[in-house]
Scaffold this motif. Sequence first.
Motif, PDB file in Angstrom:
ATOM      1  N   HIS A 213      90.271  10.849 -42.276  1.00  0.00           N
ATOM      2  CA  HIS A 213      89.495  11.441 -40.988  1.00  0.00           C
ATOM      3  C   HIS A 213      90.526  11.836 -40.182  1.00  0.00           C
ATOM      4  O   HIS A 213      91.312  10.938 -39.762  1.00  0.00           O
ATOM      5  CB  HIS A 213      88.634  10.423 -40.463  1.00  0.00           C
ATOM      6  CG  HIS A 213      87.295  10.127 -41.297  1.00  0.00           C
ATOM      7  ND1 HIS A 213      86.150  10.865 -41.347  1.00  0.00           N
ATOM      8  CD2 HIS A 213      87.168   8.962 -41.913  1.00  0.00           C
ATOM      9  CE1 HIS A 213      85.408  10.271 -42.291  1.00  0.00           C
ATOM     10  NE2 HIS A 213      85.871   9.133 -42.681  1.00  0.00           N
ATOM     11  N   GLN A 214      90.478  13.135 -39.795  1.00  0.00           N
ATOM     12  CA  GLN A 214      91.199  13.336 -38.462  1.00  0.00           C
ATOM     13  C   GLN A 214      90.408  13.474 -37.421  1.00  0.00           C
ATOM     14  O   GLN A 214      89.476  14.339 -37.311  1.00  0.00           O
ATOM     15  CB  GLN A 214      91.871  14.920 -38.990  1.00  0.00           C
ATOM     16  CG  GLN A 214      92.801  14.910 -40.207  1.00  0.00           C
ATOM     17  CD  GLN A 214      93.153  16.190 -40.354  1.00  0.00           C
ATOM     18  OE1 GLN A 214      92.611  17.303 -40.298  1.00  0.00           O
ATOM     19  NE2 GLN A 214      94.568  16.112 -40.944  1.00  0.00           N
ATOM     20  N   HIS A 215      91.083  13.108 -36.225  1.00  0.00           N
ATOM     21  CA  HIS A 215      90.435  13.226 -35.049  1.00  0.00           C
ATOM     22  C   HIS A 215      90.590  14.534 -34.432  1.00  0.00           C
ATOM     23  O   HIS A 215      91.635  15.223 -34.389  1.00  0.00           O
ATOM     24  CB  HIS A 215      91.284  12.116 -34.047  1.00  0.00           C
ATOM     25  CG  HIS A 215      90.491  12.263 -32.713  1.00  0.00           C
ATOM     26  ND1 HIS A 215      89.346  11.931 -32.382  1.00  0.00           N
ATOM     27  CD2 HIS A 215      91.078  12.502 -31.483  1.00  0.00           C
ATOM     28  CE1 HIS A 215      89.138  12.083 -31.039  1.00  0.00           C
ATOM     29  NE2 HIS A 215      90.184  12.538 -30.271  1.00  0.00           N
ATOM     30  N   THR A 216      89.474  15.242 -33.984  1.00  0.00           N
ATOM     31  CA  THR A 216      89.435  16.487 -33.500  1.00  0.00           C
ATOM     32  C   THR A 216      89.188  16.672 -31.903  1.00  0.00           C
ATOM     33  O   THR A 216      88.773  17.840 -31.519  1.00  0.00           O
ATOM     34  CB  THR A 216      88.325  17.482 -34.187  1.00  0.00           C
ATOM     35  OG1 THR A 216      87.005  16.768 -33.960  1.00  0.00           O
ATOM     36  CG2 THR A 216      88.739  17.477 -35.559  1.00  0.00           C
ATOM     37  N   ASP A 217      89.281  15.470 -31.175  1.00  0.00           N
ATOM     38  CA  ASP A 217      88.951  15.389 -29.975  1.00  0.00           C
ATOM     39  C   ASP A 217      87.666  15.696 -29.518  1.00  0.00           C
ATOM     40  O   ASP A 217      87.312  16.200 -28.379  1.00  0.00           O
ATOM     41  CB  ASP A 217      89.944  16.422 -29.107  1.00  0.00           C
ATOM     42  CG  ASP A 217      91.371  16.058 -28.953  1.00  0.00           C
ATOM     43  OD1 ASP A 217      91.611  14.905 -28.934  1.00  0.00           O
ATOM     44  OD2 ASP A 217      92.243  16.978 -28.907  1.00  0.00           O
TER      45      ASP A 217
ATOM     46  N   GLN B  73      92.635  20.029 -13.267  1.00  0.00           N
ATOM     47  CA  GLN B  73      91.432  20.636 -12.347  1.00  0.00           C
ATOM     48  C   GLN B  73      90.159  20.049 -12.540  1.00  0.00           C
ATOM     49  O   GLN B  73      89.510  19.611 -11.565  1.00  0.00           O
ATOM     50  CB  GLN B  73      91.287  22.302 -12.882  1.00  0.00           C
ATOM     51  CG  GLN B  73      90.350  22.934 -12.005  1.00  0.00           C
ATOM     52  CD  GLN B  73      90.099  24.237 -12.103  1.00  0.00           C
ATOM     53  OE1 GLN B  73      90.911  24.851 -13.090  1.00  0.00           O
ATOM     54  NE2 GLN B  73      88.991  24.802 -11.861  1.00  0.00           N
ATOM     55  N   VAL B  74      90.006  19.734 -13.727  1.00  0.00           N
ATOM     56  CA  VAL B  74      88.966  18.645 -14.151  1.00  0.00           C
ATOM     57  C   VAL B  74      88.959  17.242 -13.461  1.00  0.00           C
ATOM     58  O   VAL B  74      87.950  16.994 -12.850  1.00  0.00           O
ATOM     59  CB  VAL B  74      88.704  18.520 -15.630  1.00  0.00           C
ATOM     60  CG1 VAL B  74      87.789  17.520 -16.048  1.00  0.00           C
ATOM     61  CG2 VAL B  74      88.413  19.769 -16.336  1.00  0.00           C
ATOM     62  N   ALA B  75      90.259  16.776 -13.474  1.00  0.00           N
ATOM     63  CA  ALA B  75      90.144  15.287 -12.923  1.00  0.00           C
ATOM     64  C   ALA B  75      89.947  15.518 -11.296  1.00  0.00           C
ATOM     65  O   ALA B  75      89.262  14.653 -10.821  1.00  0.00           O
ATOM     66  CB  ALA B  75      91.838  14.874 -13.266  1.00  0.00           C
TER      67      ALA B  75
ATOM     68  N   GLY C 200      82.520  18.199 -19.184  1.00  0.00           N
ATOM     69  CA  GLY C 200      83.957  18.160 -18.460  1.00  0.00           C
ATOM     70  C   GLY C 200      84.831  17.528 -19.333  1.00  0.00           C
ATOM     71  O   GLY C 200      86.142  18.245 -19.081  1.00  0.00           O
ATOM     72  N   GLU C 201      84.598  16.492 -19.866  1.00  0.00           N
ATOM     73  CA  GLU C 201      85.619  15.768 -20.902  1.00  0.00           C
ATOM     74  C   GLU C 201      86.239  16.836 -21.777  1.00  0.00           C
ATOM     75  O   GLU C 201      87.499  16.880 -22.028  1.00  0.00           O
ATOM     76  CB  GLU C 201      85.075  14.642 -21.430  1.00  0.00           C
ATOM     77  CG  GLU C 201      86.194  13.771 -21.979  1.00  0.00           C
ATOM     78  CD  GLU C 201      85.486  12.354 -22.512  1.00  0.00           C
ATOM     79  OE1 GLU C 201      85.764  11.378 -22.000  1.00  0.00           O
ATOM     80  OE2 GLU C 201      84.610  12.330 -23.249  1.00  0.00           O
ATOM     81  N   ALA C 202      85.518  17.603 -22.487  1.00  0.00           N
ATOM     82  CA  ALA C 202      85.873  18.673 -23.455  1.00  0.00           C
ATOM     83  C   ALA C 202      87.083  19.618 -22.565  1.00  0.00           C
ATOM     84  O   ALA C 202      87.612  19.936 -23.350  1.00  0.00           O
ATOM     85  CB  ALA C 202      84.623  19.504 -23.970  1.00  0.00           C
ATOM     86  N   PHE C 203      86.608  19.805 -21.399  1.00  0.00           N
ATOM     87  CA  PHE C 203      87.484  20.968 -20.853  1.00  0.00           C
ATOM     88  C   PHE C 203      88.784  20.267 -20.615  1.00  0.00           C
ATOM     89  O   PHE C 203      89.822  20.983 -20.551  1.00  0.00           O
ATOM     90  CB  PHE C 203      86.722  21.339 -19.310  1.00  0.00           C
ATOM     91  CG  PHE C 203      85.620  22.546 -19.676  1.00  0.00           C
ATOM     92  CD1 PHE C 203      85.731  23.464 -20.211  1.00  0.00           C
ATOM     93  CD2 PHE C 203      84.386  22.198 -18.943  1.00  0.00           C
ATOM     94  CE1 PHE C 203      85.065  24.574 -20.274  1.00  0.00           C
ATOM     95  CE2 PHE C 203      83.371  23.188 -19.323  1.00  0.00           C
ATOM     96  CZ  PHE C 203      83.855  24.546 -19.668  1.00  0.00           C
ATOM     97  N   SER C 204      88.717  18.781 -20.352  1.00  0.00           N
ATOM     98  CA  SER C 204      89.943  18.159 -19.985  1.00  0.00           C
ATOM     99  C   SER C 204      90.994  17.974 -21.168  1.00  0.00           C
ATOM    100  O   SER C 204      92.045  17.917 -20.908  1.00  0.00           O
ATOM    101  CB  SER C 204      89.648  16.805 -19.264  1.00  0.00           C
ATOM    102  OG  SER C 204      89.197  16.004 -20.422  1.00  0.00           O
ATOM    103  N   HIS C 205      90.309  18.330 -22.334  1.00  0.00           N
ATOM    104  CA  HIS C 205      91.155  18.193 -23.492  1.00  0.00           C
ATOM    105  C   HIS C 205      92.313  19.771 -23.643  1.00  0.00           C
ATOM    106  O   HIS C 205      93.039  19.603 -24.435  1.00  0.00           O
ATOM    107  CB  HIS C 205      90.421  18.384 -24.835  1.00  0.00           C
ATOM    108  CG  HIS C 205      89.775  16.997 -24.711  1.00  0.00           C
ATOM    109  ND1 HIS C 205      90.477  15.552 -24.904  1.00  0.00           N
ATOM    110  CD2 HIS C 205      88.495  16.495 -24.801  1.00  0.00           C
ATOM    111  CE1 HIS C 205      89.682  14.654 -25.261  1.00  0.00           C
ATOM    112  NE2 HIS C 205      88.626  15.233 -25.375  1.00  0.00           N
ATOM    113  N   GLN C 206      92.092  20.568 -22.610  1.00  0.00           N
ATOM    114  CA  GLN C 206      92.571  21.708 -22.572  1.00  0.00           C
ATOM    115  C   GLN C 206      93.694  21.536 -21.311  1.00  0.00           C
ATOM    116  O   GLN C 206      93.527  21.373 -20.429  1.00  0.00           O
ATOM    117  CB  GLN C 206      91.906  23.034 -22.302  1.00  0.00           C
ATOM    118  CG  GLN C 206      90.873  23.381 -23.195  1.00  0.00           C
ATOM    119  CD  GLN C 206      89.896  24.649 -22.922  1.00  0.00           C
ATOM    120  OE1 GLN C 206      90.372  25.433 -22.366  1.00  0.00           O
ATOM    121  NE2 GLN C 206      88.619  24.459 -23.338  1.00  0.00           N
ATOM    122  N   SER C 207      94.959  21.378 -21.930  1.00  0.00           N
ATOM    123  CA  SER C 207      96.059  21.051 -21.073  1.00  0.00           C
ATOM    124  C   SER C 207      95.945  21.918 -19.811  1.00  0.00           C
ATOM    125  O   SER C 207      96.388  21.415 -18.771  1.00  0.00           O
ATOM    126  CB  SER C 207      97.471  21.095 -21.872  1.00  0.00           C
ATOM    127  OG  SER C 207      97.767  22.343 -22.260  1.00  0.00           O
TER     128      SER C 207
END
Length: 113
Positions: free
Chosen positions: A10-14, A74-76, A62-69
């Motif tokens: 299984h590969q983690h995909t965020d 900005q999300v935080a 919002g958490e999904a947006f935070s996976h974009q570096s």
Amino acid sequence: MIVALGVIVHQHTDGWTWESHWLLVTKYFARRQVIYSGAQIESNTDLWAIKNSFMIDGYHLGEAFSHQSSLREQVARTVANSLELQLCRDYANTWKHFNRNSNARVALHLGGR
């Protein structure tokens, strides 16, 4: 998921993409609007499920947006400045872990608002 030599890896995909969470949030928000406009419901279970899903998927959006570096800071900042998003965060984490942990901070502020 990758299958190699009969072994499953299984590969983690965020997690899900922000688009998936956006579709869920808008779906649950629309259903909530229908219920609050006076539509008949069989029980409070429908409203509970909609509220539950809306808050959890709202935070995960919002958490999904935070996976974009490029968006992480900005999300935080946005979550740090929004009591509503903090409430969604704490609700989602409490639901996931089935207990309030030391990271659940919002409930302390709600009474004094």
